[in-house]
Design a protein around this motif. Sequence first.
Motif, PDB file in Angstrom:
ATOM      1  N   HIS A  30     -47.917 -23.619  13.799  1.00 29.47           N
ATOM      2  CA  HIS A  30     -47.460 -22.797  12.678  1.00 29.47           C
ATOM      3  C   HIS A  30     -46.169 -22.098  13.108  1.00 29.47           C
ATOM      4  CE1 HIS A  30     -51.710 -23.358  11.420  1.00 29.47           C
ATOM      5  NE2 HIS A  30     -51.230 -23.199  10.191  1.00 29.47           N
ATOM      6  N   HIS A  31     -46.278 -20.853  13.579  1.00 28.44           N
ATOM      7  CA  HIS A  31     -45.134 -20.136  14.143  1.00 28.44           C
ATOM      8  C   HIS A  31     -44.892 -20.577  15.588  1.00 28.44           C
ATOM      9  CE1 HIS A  31     -45.363 -16.999  10.940  1.00 28.44           C
ATOM     10  NE2 HIS A  31     -46.664 -17.075  11.113  1.00 28.44           N
ATOM     11  N   THR A  36     -45.060 -13.032  15.992  1.00 25.61           N
ATOM     12  CA  THR A  36     -45.857 -13.257  14.782  1.00 25.61           C
ATOM     13  C   THR A  36     -47.350 -13.243  15.128  1.00 25.61           C
ATOM     14  OG1 THR A  36     -45.342 -15.593  15.157  1.00 25.61           O
ATOM     15  CG2 THR A  36     -44.091 -14.450  13.461  1.00 25.61           C
ATOM     16  N   THR A  40     -51.972 -17.649  14.561  1.00 28.53           N
ATOM     17  CA  THR A  40     -51.215 -18.804  14.066  1.00 28.53           C
ATOM     18  C   THR A  40     -49.904 -19.003  14.821  1.00 28.53           C
ATOM     19  OG1 THR A  40     -50.263 -17.383  12.341  1.00 28.53           O
ATOM     20  CG2 THR A  40     -52.186 -18.719  11.738  1.00 28.53           C
ATOM     21  N   SER A  41     -49.781 -18.424  16.001  1.00 26.63           N
ATOM     22  CA  SER A  41     -48.509 -18.486  16.724  1.00 26.63           C
ATOM     23  C   SER A  41     -48.680 -19.151  18.081  1.00 26.63           C
ATOM     24  CB  SER A  41     -47.927 -17.087  16.922  1.00 26.63           C
ATOM     25  OG  SER A  41     -47.680 -16.456  15.689  1.00 26.63           O
ATOM     26  N   ASP A  88     -46.554 -24.897   7.012  1.00 27.64           N
ATOM     27  CA  ASP A  88     -46.078 -23.727   6.255  1.00 27.64           C
ATOM     28  C   ASP A  88     -44.569 -23.520   6.276  1.00 27.64           C
ATOM     29  OD1 ASP A  88     -48.756 -23.125   5.671  1.00 27.64           O
ATOM     30  OD2 ASP A  88     -48.935 -21.858   7.444  1.00 27.64           O
ATOM     31  N   TYR A  90     -42.515 -22.059   8.475  1.00 29.81           N
ATOM     32  CA  TYR A  90     -42.098 -20.718   8.855  1.00 29.81           C
ATOM     33  C   TYR A  90     -40.684 -20.742   9.437  1.00 29.81           C
ATOM     34  CZ  TYR A  90     -46.854 -18.988   8.213  1.00 29.81           C
ATOM     35  OH  TYR A  90     -48.065 -18.612   7.674  1.00 29.81           O
ATOM     36  N   GLU A  91     -40.007 -19.608   9.334  1.00 29.44           N
ATOM     37  CA  GLU A  91     -38.620 -19.491   9.768  1.00 29.44           C
ATOM     38  C   GLU A  91     -38.450 -19.844  11.244  1.00 29.44           C
ATOM     39  OE1 GLU A  91     -35.069 -16.146   9.279  1.00 29.44           O
ATOM     40  OE2 GLU A  91     -37.155 -15.503   9.501  1.00 29.44           O
ATOM     41  N   SER A  92     -39.436 -19.504  12.069  1.00 33.04           N
ATOM     42  CA  SER A  92     -39.315 -19.764  13.500  1.00 33.04           C
ATOM     43  C   SER A  92     -39.281 -21.256  13.831  1.00 33.04           C
ATOM     44  CB  SER A  92     -40.465 -19.098  14.269  1.00 33.04           C
ATOM     45  OG  SER A  92     -41.717 -19.660  13.903  1.00 33.04           O
ATOM     46  N   GLY A 121     -39.777 -14.614   6.083  1.00 38.20           N
ATOM     47  CA  GLY A 121     -40.451 -15.284   7.176  1.00 38.20           C
ATOM     48  C   GLY A 121     -40.579 -16.785   7.032  1.00 38.20           C
ATOM     49  N   TYR A 122     -40.097 -17.344   5.920  1.00 38.11           N
ATOM     50  CA  TYR A 122     -40.196 -18.785   5.677  1.00 38.11           C
ATOM     51  C   TYR A 122     -38.803 -19.412   5.645  1.00 38.11           C
ATOM     52  CZ  TYR A 122     -45.080 -18.086   4.283  1.00 38.11           C
ATOM     53  OH  TYR A 122     -46.417 -17.763   4.266  1.00 38.11           O
TER      54      TYR A 122
END
Length: 341
Positions: A30-31, A36, A40-41, A88, A90-92, A121-122
Motif C-alpha cells: 500500500h504505502h 503513514t 498498511t505501510s 489504492d 497512494y502518493e508514496s 495522500g493519493y
Amino acid sequence: MLKRSMALPTALTLVVTLSAQADLVVLQYHHVSDETPASTSTGVDLFRAHLERIQSLNLEVAPLEAGTRAALAGELENQQQVAITFDDAYESVWTTARPLLEEYGYPYTIFVNTDAVGSDGYMTWDQLEQASKNPDILIANHSHEHGHLPQRPGESRHHWQQRAIQSLDQAQALLEDRLGVNAPLFAYPYGEYDNGLEQLMDERDWYGYGQQSGAIGATSDSSRLPRFPMATAYGQLDSLDDKLLSRALPVDASQLPDGILDSNPPRLDLTMPERMPPSALTCFASGQGRLPLEIDGQTVTVQAPDAFNSRRFRYNCTYPAAQGHFYWLSQQWVDLSQPED
C-alpha cells in the motif's frame, strides 16, 4: 459456499503442477513510507531491502498480467517469478517507491480506486497519466469507491448486483477514458470476495486478486488469486525468502470455499495429491496458532478450536518442497456479520 468449478480435470492439473519447478509470487503493498499507518505501510528501508533480496536471489520480476497467465498455464518451467503490486495508488507509490523501482528496472502494477484519485495522500490523474505511459507500470482496477463488495446480509441480489457492477465498471470506464488503459485485472478491496464477485470476474474475463498469501500456479483459480501482504508487520526479512520462493499448494483452488463464513469456526477440507503424504502439512489460524489436522486418506480437515471475533482471518497452510522451500495455501474467511472497516 463452494465456487463453481472451472478447473482442468484433477489428474491433469496435479500432473502439471507437481512437474512444474516454479510459480509466480505476487507481493502486495500500500504505502511505502515511514510516516503513514503501520497496518498498511512498508518502511522505506525495508522496501529497498525487499528489492535487494529479489535481485540477490536472481528472481525474475514479471509484469503481473503476463506472469499470472504463464503461471496459471504451468509455463514457468524452472524460473521462479515475482510480481509487485500496489493497492489504492497512494502518493508514496509515486514519490518514494517509483524511484527505487526504476533503479532496479522492475515492472509493477498500481491498482486504483478511482474515486480517491487526487485526494489528500493519493496520486493525481496527471501522475497516473505519466505512469500509464511507462511500459514498466500497469494501471488496473481496484473499484471506484473502495467499498466492501460481497453481498451484505439482508441485501437483495438485485441491489448487490447494481452496487457491485457499478463500482467495477465505473472504475474501469474512468481508467480507460482518462488514461486509455483497460487491463483485465482487479484487486478486491480489503481482499474480500464471494461467489458472486468471482462470477463477475469470469464474465468480464478478468483476473481477480485477493490479499490471502500464497503463490500462483497451475491449480490456482483466476478469480481468487493470492498475494503476499508486505506491510512492515508481514514483510520482515527473516520470512521473506520463504515467501519469494514458495510454490502453490497443488490443490484445486476452485473447489475451496469462497471464504464467506457460514459457521464459526469454519471447516476447511483439502484433498492432497497422491504423491504428497497429508501428515507433512502444517496449518495455522490467525491468532490461534498451529491447528490440529484430521486426516482421512488424502483428505485433510482443518478447523480452529475456537470461534473468531474479527471480520477477516485466515488459515495458512504450508507443505515442505524441495531445497527447503514450501508449498503454500492461505484460505481467507470473511464474517459478514462483523462491522465493515
